[in-house]
Design a protein around this motif. Structure first.
Motif, PDB file in Angstrom:
ATOM      1  N   GLN A 207       7.833   4.112   2.461  1.00 37.77           N
ATOM      2  CA  GLN A 207       9.018   3.525   3.093  1.00 37.77           C
ATOM      3  C   GLN A 207      10.075   3.208   2.040  1.00 37.77           C
ATOM      4  N   GLN A 208       9.641   2.699   0.892  1.00 37.63           N
ATOM      5  CA  GLN A 208      10.587   2.413  -0.196  1.00 37.63           C
ATOM      6  C   GLN A 208      11.249   3.691  -0.700  1.00 37.63           C
TER       7      GLN A 208
ATOM      8  N   GLY B 216       0.813  -1.196   0.000  1.00 38.09           N
ATOM      9  CA  GLY B 216       0.000   0.000   0.000  1.00 38.09           C
ATOM     10  C   GLY B 216       0.848   1.247   0.000  1.00 38.09           C
TER      11      GLY B 216
ATOM     12  N   SER C 271       1.732   3.178   2.430  1.00 40.39           N
ATOM     13  CA  SER C 271       2.729   3.233   3.500  1.00 40.39           C
ATOM     14  C   SER C 271       4.020   2.544   3.067  1.00 40.39           C
ATOM     15  N   ASN C 272       3.895   1.384   2.442  1.00 37.09           N
ATOM     16  CA  ASN C 272       5.078   0.674   1.960  1.00 37.09           C
ATOM     17  C   ASN C 272       5.776   1.462   0.860  1.00 37.09           C
ATOM     18  N   ASP C 273       5.004   2.095  -0.012  1.00 31.66           N
ATOM     19  CA  ASP C 273       5.596   2.910  -1.076  1.00 31.66           C
ATOM     20  C   ASP C 273       6.438   4.039  -0.486  1.00 31.66           C
TER      21      ASP C 273
ATOM     22  N   ARG D 174      11.829   6.381   1.005  1.00 41.72           N
ATOM     23  CA  ARG D 174      12.808   6.771   2.018  1.00 41.72           C
ATOM     24  C   ARG D 174      14.045   5.883   1.949  1.00 41.72           C
ATOM     25  N   ASN D 175      13.852   4.567   1.811  1.00 38.83           N
ATOM     26  CA  ASN D 175      14.990   3.646   1.749  1.00 38.83           C
ATOM     27  C   ASN D 175      15.880   3.928   0.548  1.00 38.83           C
TER      28      ASN D 175
END
Length: 118
Positions: A7-8, A1, A3-5, A10-11
């Protein structure tokens, strides 16, 4: 979703800054983190001051990418709307149909691709 996008994003921005030397002027083109540290997300390779600078550079990269993305989407709104209409009508769009829409709404001549034979 979503949120994961985020986080990616940022990573990737952190790797760009801390491992690949993508900082503009704030940091030397140095790998501040070893690659294996990415999995652990440990922060042992740099001082607190350098870590703060890395965090600032990550924030700048993300903000710049967001601005480019938002401007690109806004400037291509008619094309996006046409793509949405096509997808609502057909559910899928062939590459040639997308090429036609891009040419129609942007004036850009899309490179013609060779058909893929199954």
């Amino acid at each position: 979703g979503a949120s994961n996008d985020l986080q990616q994003v940022r990573n990737i921005a952190r790797r760009m800054t801390a491992q690949w030397g993508f900082s503009k002027d704030a940091l030397a083109p140095t790998a501040w983190e070893p690659v294996e540290q990415q999995a652990m997300m440990g922060r042992n390779s740099a001082s607190e001051e350098t870590e703060a600078t890395i965090d600032q550079e990550v924030a700048k990269l993300v903000a710049d990418a967001y601005a480019v993305c938002k401007n690109t989407l806004a400037s291509n709104r008619p094309l996006l709307d046409a793509v949405v209409d096509e997808l609502l009508e057909k559910e899928t769009i062939e590459g040639s149909e997308l090429d036609r829409l891009v040419e129609k709404y942007t004036g850009a001549i899309v490179n013609k691709r060779e058909p893929i034979l199954a």
